[in-house]
Design a protein around this motif. Structure first.
Motif, PDB file in Angstrom:
ATOM      1  N   ASP A  60       0.830  -1.208   0.000  1.00  0.00           N
ATOM      2  CA  ASP A  60       0.000   0.000   0.000  1.00  0.00           C
ATOM      3  C   ASP A  60       0.863   1.256   0.000  1.00  0.00           C
ATOM      4  OD1 ASP A  60      -2.333  -1.460  -0.049  1.00  0.00           O
ATOM      5  OD2 ASP A  60      -2.862  -1.083   2.050  1.00  0.00           O
ATOM      6  N   TYR A  61       1.974   1.212   0.724  1.00  0.00           N
ATOM      7  CA  TYR A  61       2.891   2.355   0.733  1.00  0.00           C
ATOM      8  C   TYR A  61       3.494   2.564  -0.654  1.00  0.00           C
ATOM      9  CZ  TYR A  61       6.879   5.323   1.723  1.00  0.00           C
ATOM     10  OH  TYR A  61       7.795   6.357   1.689  1.00  0.00           O
ATOM     11  N   LEU A  62       3.955   1.495  -1.270  1.00  0.00           N
ATOM     12  CA  LEU A  62       4.538   1.607  -2.608  1.00  0.00           C
ATOM     13  C   LEU A  62       3.528   2.168  -3.609  1.00  0.00           C
ATOM     14  CD1 LEU A  62       6.580  -1.707  -2.919  1.00  0.00           C
ATOM     15  CD2 LEU A  62       7.498   0.618  -2.925  1.00  0.00           C
ATOM     16  N   LEU A  63       2.281   1.780  -3.457  1.00  0.00           N
ATOM     17  CA  LEU A  63       1.247   2.206  -4.393  1.00  0.00           C
ATOM     18  C   LEU A  63       0.683   3.589  -4.082  1.00  0.00           C
ATOM     19  CD1 LEU A  63      -0.666  -1.176  -4.754  1.00  0.00           C
ATOM     20  CD2 LEU A  63       0.843  -0.095  -6.442  1.00  0.00           C
ATOM     21  N   GLY A  64       1.087   4.159  -2.960  1.00  0.00           N
ATOM     22  CA  GLY A  64       0.605   5.486  -2.600  1.00  0.00           C
ATOM     23  C   GLY A  64      -0.761   5.489  -1.930  1.00  0.00           C
ATOM     24  N   LEU A  65      -1.182   4.338  -1.433  1.00  0.00           N
ATOM     25  CA  LEU A  65      -2.475   4.250  -0.759  1.00  0.00           C
ATOM     26  C   LEU A  65      -2.396   4.663   0.699  1.00  0.00           C
ATOM     27  CD1 LEU A  65      -3.688   0.884  -2.317  1.00  0.00           C
ATOM     28  CD2 LEU A  65      -4.277   3.214  -3.014  1.00  0.00           C
ATOM     29  N   THR A  66      -1.185   4.718   1.226  1.00  0.00           N
ATOM     30  CA  THR A  66      -0.944   5.164   2.589  1.00  0.00           C
ATOM     31  C   THR A  66       0.429   5.817   2.649  1.00  0.00           C
ATOM     32  OG1 THR A  66      -0.821   4.496   4.929  1.00  0.00           O
ATOM     33  CG2 THR A  66       0.043   2.939   3.331  1.00  0.00           C
ATOM     34  N   ASP A  67       0.606   6.690   3.618  1.00  0.00           N
ATOM     35  CA  ASP A  67       1.922   7.299   3.823  1.00  0.00           C
ATOM     36  C   ASP A  67       2.718   6.566   4.900  1.00  0.00           C
ATOM     37  OD1 ASP A  67       1.581   9.241   1.875  1.00  0.00           O
ATOM     38  OD2 ASP A  67       0.587  10.609   3.257  1.00  0.00           O
ATOM     39  N   ASN A  68       2.117   5.523   5.467  1.00  0.00           N
ATOM     40  CA  ASN A  68       2.762   4.722   6.495  1.00  0.00           C
ATOM     41  C   ASN A  68       3.464   3.538   5.824  1.00  0.00           C
ATOM     42  OD1 ASN A  68       3.532   3.195   8.667  1.00  0.00           O
ATOM     43  ND2 ASN A  68       1.498   2.934   9.515  1.00  0.00           N
ATOM     44  N   PRO A  69       4.787   3.511   5.857  1.00  0.00           N
ATOM     45  CA  PRO A  69       5.498   2.425   5.181  1.00  0.00           C
ATOM     46  C   PRO A  69       5.482   1.087   5.914  1.00  0.00           C
ATOM     47  CG  PRO A  69       7.061   3.906   6.212  1.00  0.00           C
ATOM     48  CD  PRO A  69       5.694   4.503   6.417  1.00  0.00           C
ATOM     49  N   GLU A  70       5.015   1.077   7.171  1.00  0.00           N
ATOM     50  CA  GLU A  70       5.055  -0.171   7.958  1.00  0.00           C
ATOM     51  C   GLU A  70       4.157  -1.235   7.371  1.00  0.00           C
ATOM     52  OE1 GLU A  70       4.535   0.304  12.143  1.00  0.00           O
ATOM     53  OE2 GLU A  70       5.700   2.155  12.179  1.00  0.00           O
ATOM     54  N   ARG A  71       4.669  -2.445   7.435  1.00  0.00           N
ATOM     55  CA  ARG A  71       3.906  -3.610   6.968  1.00  0.00           C
ATOM     56  C   ARG A  71       3.071  -4.137   8.110  1.00  0.00           C
ATOM     57  NH1 ARG A  71       8.339  -7.199   3.977  1.00  0.00           N
ATOM     58  NH2 ARG A  71       6.591  -8.577   3.837  1.00  0.00           N
TER      59      ARG A  71
END
Length: 73
Positions: A60-71
């Motif tokens: 989701d972070y890579l796709l820009g769906l969230t600004d939270n990079p945590e998995r």
């Protein structure tokens, strides 16, 4: 450049990795990888998961769906 491309470039740069090395990791040509960073190609789900695992960030972070990079598992 789209969000995916910007984040991919940022993550790669933070690790000090060259585009050619990322291309080898993903088993694609240098040009294809460059086009990924410029947002000119769609990436497969397998490539997205590989990048997520490699950089230890969520898809989701890579796709820009969230600004939270945590998995979240």
């Amino acid at each position: 450049m789209d969000t995916f491309g910007k984040r991919l470039k940022q993550l790669r740069s933070e690790k000090g990795i060259k585009q050619i090395d990322m291309a080898k990791l993903l088993d694609v040509t240098d040009r294809h990888y460059q086009r990924m960073e410029y947002g000119k190609v769609n990436v497969s789900a397998l490539t997205l998961i590989t990048l997520s695992n490699y950089f230890n960030v969520s898809t989701d972070y890579l796709l820009g769906l969230t600004d939270n990079p945590e998995r979240v598992l």
